[in-house]
Enzyme design. Structure first.
Site, PDB file in Angstrom:
ATOM      1  N   CYS A   1       3.862   5.927  19.705  1.00 15.08           N
ATOM      2  CA  CYS A   1       4.489   5.816  21.176  1.00 15.08           C
ATOM      3  C   CYS A   1       6.063   6.323  21.392  1.00 15.08           C
ATOM      4  O   CYS A   1       6.382   5.245  20.874  1.00 15.08           O
ATOM      5  CB  CYS A   1       4.204   5.176  22.182  1.00 15.08           C
TER       6      CYS A   1
ATOM      7  N   GLY B   1       1.054  -1.732  -0.031  1.00 14.18           N
ATOM      8  CA  GLY B   1       0.029  -0.125  -0.250  1.00 14.18           C
ATOM      9  C   GLY B   1       0.788   1.002   0.034  1.00 14.18           C
ATOM     10  O   GLY B   1       0.168   2.467  -0.912  1.00 14.18           O
TER      11      GLY B   1
ATOM     12  N   GLY C   1      -1.997  -6.633   0.555  1.00 18.34           N
ATOM     13  CA  GLY C   1      -2.244  -8.315   0.524  1.00 18.34           C
ATOM     14  C   GLY C   1      -2.536  -8.446   1.939  1.00 18.34           C
ATOM     15  O   GLY C   1      -3.415  -9.156   2.420  1.00 18.34           O
ATOM     16  N   HIS C   2      -1.782  -8.127   2.886  1.00 17.17           N
ATOM     17  CA  HIS C   2      -1.169  -8.618   3.906  1.00 17.17           C
ATOM     18  C   HIS C   2      -2.554  -7.544   5.219  1.00 17.17           C
ATOM     19  O   HIS C   2      -2.923  -8.417   6.214  1.00 17.17           O
ATOM     20  CB  HIS C   2       0.019  -7.757   4.928  1.00 17.17           C
TER      21      HIS C   2
ATOM     22  N   ASN D   1      -8.022   3.323   8.007  1.00 21.61           N
ATOM     23  CA  ASN D   1      -8.058   2.478   9.310  1.00 21.61           C
ATOM     24  C   ASN D   1      -8.094   2.386  11.189  1.00 21.61           C
ATOM     25  O   ASN D   1      -7.861   1.546  11.614  1.00 21.61           O
ATOM     26  CB  ASN D   1      -6.466   2.128   9.264  1.00 21.61           C
TER      27      ASN D   1
END
Ligand SMILES: Cc1ncc(COP(=O)(O)O)c(C=O)c1O
Length: 394
Positions: A335, A69, A206-207, A157
């Protein structure tokens, strides 16, 4: 083994994909070679391209393989910016986007601003993360001649909020401005039809759908001109050079095919689990706020992502405490050196710095079960109390 509720970060490989990829890794030959070894390798890649195109209602020539992506977003943004300014240096310097975008979109735009004379126009969003079509229309009416492209993600997302991409494309088309969409979080979680979307370009990976990390694609409509960002060969219609990967492409294609085929059944299952999370959190921590909670699940928010603000505690602390109980969730913030930073997405939606530092995202995938949710709900109340007691580090 623990409880995995972070599928939006990455989801386990589908066993069928592992089997196919393992077998395809033995494919011998460079897909660009003319001998029969090369032709067989090429056949594997082209079948994968065709399968992806068929699953997403695209033409096979519109599928450009990438390493995922991030590369697809970079290629779309830099490639469209370059082609739209070719010949008349930076006559169209404006890139329209939104502050709620993924860093894989925001950072290439920032790079264009720093290095290629681009100007960025970030659209405001409401508290649900929606841009205003009226604001976009007004901006285009005044500035369209100087706009290189629009880049807006299909599904966020962190929050799961769906943006009305077909409506944005229709609007932009009136002004002759190409639209790119990062559909990484949309694919496999809502219907994605490239032809009907009217998009010039669309990123997938894909992941997030049970395929391998490092395999993605940019769909580029046949009428869209896009310059390559890498140079070194004529592969992929000259847009993305590099030796083709039969194993990776076929694994990506199977993941896309499976995710699209399974979608109707998965939506039903995720909807049930989504309700279980939302009701369970409301009863365990009544002060928790469901982000974009007024939006309809499925039609306005994908069912596999549920994002909460847990007031008065750091999302990072909550995440670490849940992890200590074997439950993996996520938050939108990075973080850095033990200092909590706020989710840029929630900040852009209008949440306070404090609230944007107190979020936790639960995300579901093809392996999620009721017992995953129950484990999360079991440990949540105590983890929340302890996270509140720990306070904020910033
Ligand atoms: C919306 C979105 N876009 C882009 C990416 C980047 O994709 P990749 O990990 O394949 O580079 C991600 C992954 O986190 C994402 O969630």
């Amino acid at each position: 083994m623990g409880t995995y509720l972070d599928h939006a970060a990455t989801t386990p490989l589908r066993p069928s994909v592992v089997a196919l990829m393992t077998q395809s890794l033995l494919t011998q030959g460079n897909a660009s070679s003319v001998h029969s070894f090369g032709q067989r390798a090429r056949q594997v890649v082209e079948q994968a391209r065709e399968d992806i195109a068929a699953s997403l209602t695209a033409d096979r020539n519109e599928v450009i393989f990438t390493s995922g992506g991030t590369e697809a977003d970079n290629l779309a943004i830099q490639g469209l910016y370059s082609s739209r300014n070719r010949g008349d240096e930076f006559k169209r310097p404006i890139v329209i986007s939104a502050a709620t975008e993924h860093h894989a979109v925001l950072e290439p735009i920032e790079w264009l601003v720093a290095n290629r004379g681009a100007q960025v126009h970030l659209l405001q969003t409401d508290i649900n993360g929606h841009i205003s079509l009226t604001e976009l229309e007004q901006f285009l009416a005044q500035n369209a001649a100087e706009v290189a492209l629009i880049s807006l993600m299909w599904v966020n997302n962190e929050t799961g909020v769906i943006q009305d991409i077909p409506a944005i494309s229709r609007l932009a088309e009136r002004f002759d401005v190409p639209v790119h969409s990062d559909a990484v979080a949309a694919l496999g979680h809502m219907p994605v039809d490239f032809a009907a979307s009217g998009l010039a370009a669309m990123s997938i990976t894909g992941h997030k759908i049970g395929g391998p990390v490092g395999q993605g694609a940019l769909l580029v409509s046949r009428k869209t001109k896009l310059d390559p960002i890498f140079h070194g060969g004529g592969h992929e219609r000259g847009m993305r050079p590099g030796t083709l990967d039969p194993a990776g492409s076929s694994a990506l294609a199977l993941a896309v095919k499976s995710a699209v085929a399974d979608l109707p059944a998965e939506v039903g299952a995720w909807l049930e689990l989504n309700r279980r999370v939302v009701e369970g959190v409301a009863s365990a921590v009544p002060e928790a706020i469901l982000v974009a909670g007024e939006l309809e699940v499925v039609s306005e928010r994908v069912p596999n992502i549920v994002d909460f603000i847990f007031p008065g505690c750091s999302g990072d602390s909550l995440l670490f405490l849940l992890d200590a109980c074997g439950v993996a969730v996520s938050n939108g913030s990075a973080c850095t050196a033990g200092v909590t930073s706020a989710s840029h997405v929630l900040l852009a939606m209008g949440y306070s710095q404090r609230d944007a530092s107190s979020c936790v995202r639960v995300s579901l995938g093809h392996t999620s079960t009721e017992s995953d949710i129950d484990a999360f709900l079991q440990y949540l109340p105590e983890a929340y109390e302890r996270a509140k007691a720990a306070g904020f580090t910033s």
